[in-house]
Design a protein around this motif. Sequence first.
Motif, mmCIF file in Angstrom:
data_model
loop_
_atom_site.group_PDB
_atom_site.id
_atom_site.type_symbol
_atom_site.label_atom_id
_atom_site.label_comp_id
_atom_site.label_asym_id
_atom_site.label_seq_id
_atom_site.Cartn_x
_atom_site.Cartn_y
_atom_site.Cartn_z
ATOM 1 N N ILE A 127 0.786 -1.277 0.112
ATOM 2 C CA ILE A 127 -0.133 0.066 -0.114
ATOM 3 C C ILE A 127 0.940 1.300 0.011
ATOM 4 O O ILE A 127 0.520 2.120 -0.353
ATOM 5 C CB ILE A 127 -0.807 0.006 1.209
ATOM 6 N N LEU A 128 2.191 1.192 0.482
ATOM 7 C CA LEU A 128 3.021 2.419 0.438
ATOM 8 C C LEU A 128 3.492 2.544 -0.844
ATOM 9 O O LEU A 128 3.345 3.883 -1.412
ATOM 10 C CB LEU A 128 4.081 2.295 1.488
ATOM 11 N N VAL A 129 3.854 1.531 -1.503
ATOM 12 C CA VAL A 129 4.415 1.769 -3.063
ATOM 13 C C VAL A 129 3.431 2.156 -3.823
ATOM 14 O O VAL A 129 3.553 3.001 -4.924
ATOM 15 C CB VAL A 129 5.174 0.563 -3.618
ATOM 16 N N ARG A 130 1.932 1.587 -3.756
ATOM 17 C CA ARG A 130 0.938 1.956 -4.456
ATOM 18 C C ARG A 130 0.598 3.404 -4.335
ATOM 19 O O ARG A 130 0.162 4.245 -5.127
ATOM 20 C CB ARG A 130 -0.274 1.132 -4.282
ATOM 21 N N SER A 131 0.661 3.913 -3.110
ATOM 22 C CA SER A 131 0.367 5.160 -2.787
ATOM 23 C C SER A 131 1.516 6.494 -3.291
ATOM 24 O O SER A 131 0.991 7.428 -3.917
ATOM 25 C CB SER A 131 0.233 5.369 -1.264
ATOM 26 N N ALA A 132 2.672 5.778 -3.493
ATOM 27 C CA ALA A 132 3.691 6.655 -4.093
ATOM 28 C C ALA A 132 3.449 6.603 -5.339
ATOM 29 O O ALA A 132 3.652 7.718 -6.062
ATOM 30 C CB ALA A 132 5.052 5.839 -3.501
ATOM 31 N N GLU A 148 9.332 11.888 1.815
ATOM 32 C CA GLU A 148 8.687 12.788 0.854
ATOM 33 C C GLU A 148 7.195 12.107 0.406
ATOM 34 O O GLU A 148 6.224 12.914 -0.119
ATOM 35 C CB GLU A 148 9.640 12.964 -0.438
ATOM 36 N N THR A 149 7.071 10.765 0.490
ATOM 37 C CA THR A 149 5.913 10.045 0.222
ATOM 38 C C THR A 149 4.908 10.688 0.992
ATOM 39 O O THR A 149 3.583 11.387 0.477
ATOM 40 C CB THR A 149 6.078 8.843 -0.073
ATOM 41 N N ALA A 150 5.340 10.608 2.421
ATOM 42 C CA ALA A 150 4.367 11.070 3.354
ATOM 43 C C ALA A 150 3.801 12.692 3.017
ATOM 44 O O ALA A 150 2.918 13.057 3.196
ATOM 45 C CB ALA A 150 4.848 10.997 4.639
ATOM 46 N N THR A 166 4.703 18.871 6.089
ATOM 47 C CA THR A 166 5.968 18.773 6.618
ATOM 48 C C THR A 166 6.194 18.134 7.822
ATOM 49 O O THR A 166 7.373 17.348 8.086
ATOM 50 C CB THR A 166 6.666 20.292 6.967
ATOM 51 N N ALA A 167 5.397 18.259 8.707
ATOM 52 C CA ALA A 167 5.511 17.387 10.010
ATOM 53 C C ALA A 167 5.362 16.212 9.798
ATOM 54 O O ALA A 167 6.171 15.145 10.184
ATOM 55 C CB ALA A 167 4.246 17.812 10.963
ATOM 56 N N ALA A 168 4.586 15.446 8.616
ATOM 57 C CA ALA A 168 4.602 14.214 8.286
ATOM 58 C C ALA A 168 5.747 13.786 7.743
ATOM 59 O O ALA A 168 6.223 12.656 8.344
ATOM 60 C CB ALA A 168 3.495 13.767 7.368
ATOM 61 N N LYS A 169 6.529 14.484 7.103
ATOM 62 C CA LYS A 169 7.793 13.904 6.527
ATOM 63 C C LYS A 169 8.897 14.105 7.547
ATOM 64 O O LYS A 169 9.810 13.121 7.682
ATOM 65 C CB LYS A 169 8.298 14.968 5.451
ATOM 66 N N ASN A 170 8.959 15.070 8.491
ATOM 67 C CA ASN A 170 9.642 14.974 9.622
ATOM 68 C C ASN A 170 9.453 13.870 10.475
ATOM 69 O O ASN A 170 10.555 13.254 10.967
ATOM 70 C CB ASN A 170 9.726 16.185 10.386
ATOM 71 N N PHE A 171 8.337 13.507 10.789
ATOM 72 C CA PHE A 171 7.940 12.239 11.617
ATOM 73 C C PHE A 171 8.463 11.003 10.941
ATOM 74 O O PHE A 171 9.074 10.267 11.711
ATOM 75 C CB PHE A 171 6.691 12.148 11.561
ATOM 76 N N VAL A 442 -0.782 6.956 5.256
ATOM 77 C CA VAL A 442 -0.475 7.624 4.063
ATOM 78 C C VAL A 442 -1.652 7.031 2.660
ATOM 79 O O VAL A 442 -1.882 7.970 2.047
ATOM 80 C CB VAL A 442 0.892 7.250 3.277
ATOM 81 N N GLU A 443 -1.738 5.861 2.833
ATOM 82 C CA GLU A 443 -2.715 5.185 1.925
ATOM 83 C C GLU A 443 -4.108 6.005 2.105
ATOM 84 O O GLU A 443 -4.923 6.390 1.268
ATOM 85 C CB GLU A 443 -2.962 3.864 2.188
ATOM 86 N N THR A 444 -4.506 6.260 3.533
ATOM 87 C CA THR A 444 -5.817 6.806 3.916
ATOM 88 C C THR A 444 -6.083 8.321 3.063
ATOM 89 O O THR A 444 -6.855 8.648 2.437
ATOM 90 C CB THR A 444 -6.063 6.567 5.320
#
Length: 487
Positions: A127-132, A148-150, A166-171, A442-444
């Motif tokens: 699901i992560l690569v499909r979302s990307a 960067e995907t997040a 930005t917070a999602a990427k930093n997390f 991320v998928e959601t």
Amino acid sequence: MCAAPQCPSEGWGEHAPTAPPARGHGTLNAGFVMDTVKFEPHRDAGQNGDACERNRISETNKDDYDPFSDREVSHQYSNMGAFFHLLKGGLGSGIMAMPMAFRHSGLILGVIGTAVTGFVCTHCMVILVRSAQTLYFRMRIPTLGMGETAECAFQSGPKLLRPYATAAKNFVKISLFLCYALSMSAYIIFIASSIHQLVKQYAGHDPVDTRVYIALLMVPLVPMCQLRLLKHLVPCSFIANSCIVAGLGITLYYIFHELPDPATSGRRYGVESFEGMPIFFSTALFAMEGIGSVMPIENTMREPRKMTGWTGVMTMAMSCIVVLFASIGFLGYLSFGDAISANIALSLPTEEYPAQAVKVLIGVAILFTVPVQFFVCAEILWDFVSPHVREDRRPAMERVMRAALIVSCMIVAVAVPNLELVISLIGAIFFSALGIFTPAVVETVVDWETSDRATRFGLAGKNGALVTISVFTAVSGVYASLYDALK
């Protein structure tokens, strides 16, 4: 216990750049890998149902933009090459910790738990690569790292979530950094423990504490961690993988030597107490979770569309990994029982030369794994530090930062020289966050606005369950690990 650097892409406006990623692509593996993800839509409907998959395909067919044509085409892998790289990335020294995981779960629950953990890990990778992949078309960019995907997901998702991009990427980046840093501490503890056992065997007594050997490891590791080019780390990866294979081969000899009958061995089939399964899942996640490894490998595949699906490269590789991990865990615990150590190599009889060879081989493997893992860790930290350093001082400051980082990992190892505790805590906190929580969120976010009401309901239910599993694993795993260590 468990490599490749991260990708590009910050500061996109409405249209992202289409240039291939700048520095650092490669597939250095020593167990788990890092932060570079991409994917493309697959015909097979994902677990969110046909409606969600149709929305993905519809979105990617809006124009003739093809993110894969913008990628670097040199050094691309065939499907078979990608399969073996995924296999090599998953079969790191973490497999040596699986018998310890089975000690907490028992034989039957261990096999079932390994299969469930493998299924969850594989699904989250998918699901992560499909979302990307959806984001490649949406943002018109050919590659994305995990962080960067997040960030892209939140930037292009529901309006209420966009300020948190930005917070999602930093997390994600901070979680990756801490995961790799603490994993290096675990590696250092194992090397020091192996040296301690060998010295005790030949000296006939216990001359110094394990912490002394941890401190002495600064001598080789500080210079080794100053290597800053991927090509210089390729020999490290080769040596590490070769030693792991050789060490595992000798370990199998000890496992199969006078292997007891499960029915009469007295080994447990299930958990002995509540703490058992949380520690099992935490350890299995640490050993098996390789969500970072799919990113750089898919990024250099000749046919990225064949990465996922029921018969995709990733599914086949993970199936092999699950079978191997379950087998080593089952047979290792059956052979050594409750006396098994956090790494099975530490349980082998120190007085025998083949067992001593295993300790040396795995110790050398992990010693050469550290610079590979460190490369990823240092890259993340330097991305945060470098903007605040003057251009003329950057080379010297990077050397200082690298030395300080590896010394900090050693300080953690000296403070908590309990290998089993460190492994279970890393799995519980960081691999559950990176391997389960992040892909579900991320998928959601990516699919929410392009899905109908029924699909949203299914998406929220499935990924809500994954988030719950992640949080429960983190909380219960930390509690059980600390309780088990202190009792």
